[in-house]
Design an enzyme around this catalytic site. Structure first.
Site, PDB file in Angstrom:
ATOM      1  CG  ASP A  20      16.640 -22.833  -3.970  1.00 48.67           C
ATOM      2  OD1 ASP A  20      17.123 -21.787  -3.485  1.00 48.67           O
ATOM      3  OD2 ASP A  20      15.427 -23.058  -4.048  1.00 48.67           O
ATOM      4  CG  MET A  35      16.118 -16.644  -1.622  1.00 49.17           C
ATOM      5  SD  MET A  35      15.642 -16.540  -3.370  1.00 49.17           S
ATOM      6  CE  MET A  35      14.381 -15.255  -3.278  1.00 49.17           C
TER       7      MET A  35
END
Lengths: 413, 413
Positions: free
Chosen positions: A146, A188
């Site tokens: 991330d 994601m």
């Protein structure tokens, strides 16, 4: 326990573990720790905890002192956590139990590879150690696809995942060009859009997709989304969209939740966003129902983007390895605790590594800076491309298209 | 129009086009056709139809004689259809209109790269040409990630897609091992399970996933599926499943349809199976609701598996190129029509190429032979691995794991 810089003479064992979601290069860091730690005479053994903190609790250790250097090098090149992982988030009692085990095994150096939850775990353990008068060094080594850790310019794991996402969108764009329609790719990213933004890095020609990119940093408006798709589709005859799984509406409710009641939460109180194609399908339905476009497809990248075998950024792998080595060197030569960080002193491109207090990273989330997102909130800027490109490593593939001239039509006779 | 073997003296233009879903190596075939055709003096120009047969209808041609060899070589290495594609299936009237255009442009050689629908298109056009007394050669060049063309040992496009699927499952297996649960991966394949079966090729260690593989060739029983997952999960603490999007229940209804009413059909009357995560999500719900397992995830590979940038089997690319070249050589040197096929005279590994009448391939579907599927219908055999492995090309990545011994637990004192 920030202590003066002098070499640690503390004899004992090293413990290394991994927490949270795997990445393509996370094993580089544990191998860096292991190989470096084995060089120091104070280190009596290097243990690896199986399944992160849970392995400490369960006294489930591998003796990495008994692993061959050659196999370690091969494991380093394998994606996902070789020591296996956990979503456990230790509280005081959990930590007290871990310390009993650590003491019993004379663990004096602890290296935990993970994201901001794992940094917080290291912080708790470190405070526990201090309060119970148990002398040891604990260093957090960053990793996350991330790319959302505070202080860091970027995080190990991100470059490889970004490369996967960029390569995937290169292919999806070519596929969508061959058989036009609307294609929504879901990437994601719960709070930070860095990984989704990487979708833009595969673009080469002006009209190539993704034409629209939606990030959790900006409020997602269904009306605006439909207007954007409609405009692109009318102009290009097709539209490729990249969406973060974590996009939220104006009430900060994840779109997946606001579009559909969805109940599963993980141990950290997070709604499950990955491992389901639902958000993509709901967005595709939205387009199909409102814009009357026939060919609308959704692809959700799921776990492929963080563990795919064979798509690795060499730069990412290199940095993950160095952070593991440097974490050990910091503990040994400087006798300090903290969180390893990556900084970028110049944009064109070099890094420096540092160590900051755990509290600066633990539990904190960094999101995309404003200058990386376009004004309309549906794309990224050149500044982002400039930031992201070097992280994806060397040998990035390039697409090519036919440039042959059109044949003039012949009048029907 | 099978004619005696003598060199074609027929002067005119060559037309090449692509139909159906793209693959990672489909451009190798059109580049093979183009480069080879440009060597023959009978060939006045090489045209590429944009968007397949639709481009012929619309008189939308690129003059590939004006394309550089160097750029053609780069396009060959780019996935997806550089000439763009179509799902159109010409009928008699459509063909009649195409011939008017072909005649106008003096097209005398037609090469169409595609699957069994495209082969059928070539067959129709060829019959039309014959019945209207228009002399030309038409050759179908196989491609399909589904690997479902009759006569062929395997089809260009399959090896690269199989490699993607195998590498994806290597990663998913490692991810699932790190954070255990049930993971369902949904792979393309409407009637043939070849691509889904390739999920098995990334397995290295005995207990690695995918632990279960469900193919369209065997009836899918929900009860059997749940019992299988339950057994594996109880034994291993985790379970990775590979499922073809085309799995059907005992009434031959696609599972996606029987689990949920889903309406969109494409122009060929097929239910839309790709471009949605629904089947995976429905199977995940089935497991979650019936087996009370908390962590259940589904990943649907979608279009990534047929157009991903950067995962190509070198053998696949080579064969796709040769088929393009040989199609031209057959038309020129032997003056024949038909469908190019790949045969494998020995399993360990070589191929021969041939040309068969279009009717042997057109509209026909080949499925997995029984010896490739295990008795229980939930996995593949070593014979399949032996068949599939060489198709995935050289340099296939290998995963490695730690083999360090466990540290003995210390008695609490």
């Amino acid at each position: 326990m920030q202590t003066p810089r002098r070499m640690s003479r503390l004899e004992g064992k090293v413990l290394v573990a991994q927490g949270g979601g795997p990445t393509a290069v996370i094993n580089q860091s544990i191998v860096g720790v292991t190989l470096e730690a084995r060089k120091f005479t104070q280190v009596k053994a290097v243990y690896g905890a199986v399944h992160g903190v849970r392995g400490i609790l369960n006294e489930d250790f591998l003796d990495l002192t008994r692993e061959t250097t050659h196999n370690l090098e091969r494991v380093a090149d394998t994606p996902s956590s070789a020591l296996l992982s956990t979503r456990d988030k230790p509280d005081e009692e959990y930590c007290a139990r871990m310390f009993k085990v650590m003491r019993r095994h004379d663990i004096r150096y602890f290296f935990y590879v993970g994201g901001n939850d794992s940094a917080d775990t290291v912080r708790i353990i470190n405070e526990q150690a201090e309060s119970t008068g148990y002398e040891f060094r604990a260093i957090h080594i960053p990793k996350t696809v991330d790319n959302d850790l505070a202080v860091n310019d970027h995080c190990p794991g991100y470059g490889s995942a970004a490369r996967f996402v960029a390569q995937a969108f290169m292919g999806l764009n070519l596929d969508n060009r061959a058989l036009p329609g609307v294609l929504v790719g879901v990437v994601m990213g719960r709070h930070a859009g860095f990984l989704t933004a990487a979708a833009a890095l595969g673009r080469k020609y002006v009209e190539e997709g993704p034409h629209l990119i939606y990030l959790p940093e900006r409020v997602f408006s269904k009306e605006r989304f439909l207007a954007d798709v409609d405009r692109v589709y009318r102009a290009c005859g097709r539209c490729v969209v990249a969406v973060s799984e974590g996009v939220q509406d104006e009430t900060h409710t994840p779109l997946l939740v606001s579009l559909r009641d969805h109940k599963e939460h993980d141990a950290h109180g997070n709604v499950q966003l990955s491992g389901t194609g639902m958000l993509g399908d709901l967005l595709a339905d939205l387009v199909r129902d409102n814009l009357k476009i026939k060919r609308v497809r959704a692809d959700t990248f799921g776990y492929l983007q963080r563990s795919f075998m064979g798509v690795v950024s060499d730069r990412d792998a290199h940095e993950a390895r160095e952070l593991g080595e440097l974490a050990v060197q910091s503990a040994m030569w400087d006798n300090v605790d903290g969180s390893m960080v990556i900084r970028r002193p110049v944009l064109n491109y070099s890094v420096t590594y540092g160590l900051v207090p755990l509290s600066e990273v633990a539990g904190k989330t960094r999101t995309m800076p404003a200058e990386f997102i376009n004004e309309e909130g549906n794309g990224v800027t050149d500044a982002f491309s400039h930031y992201c490109r070097p992280l994806m490593g060397s040998g990035f593939p390039e697409s090519h298209r036919l440039r042959a001239p059109h044949v003039p039509k012949i009048e029907e006779t």
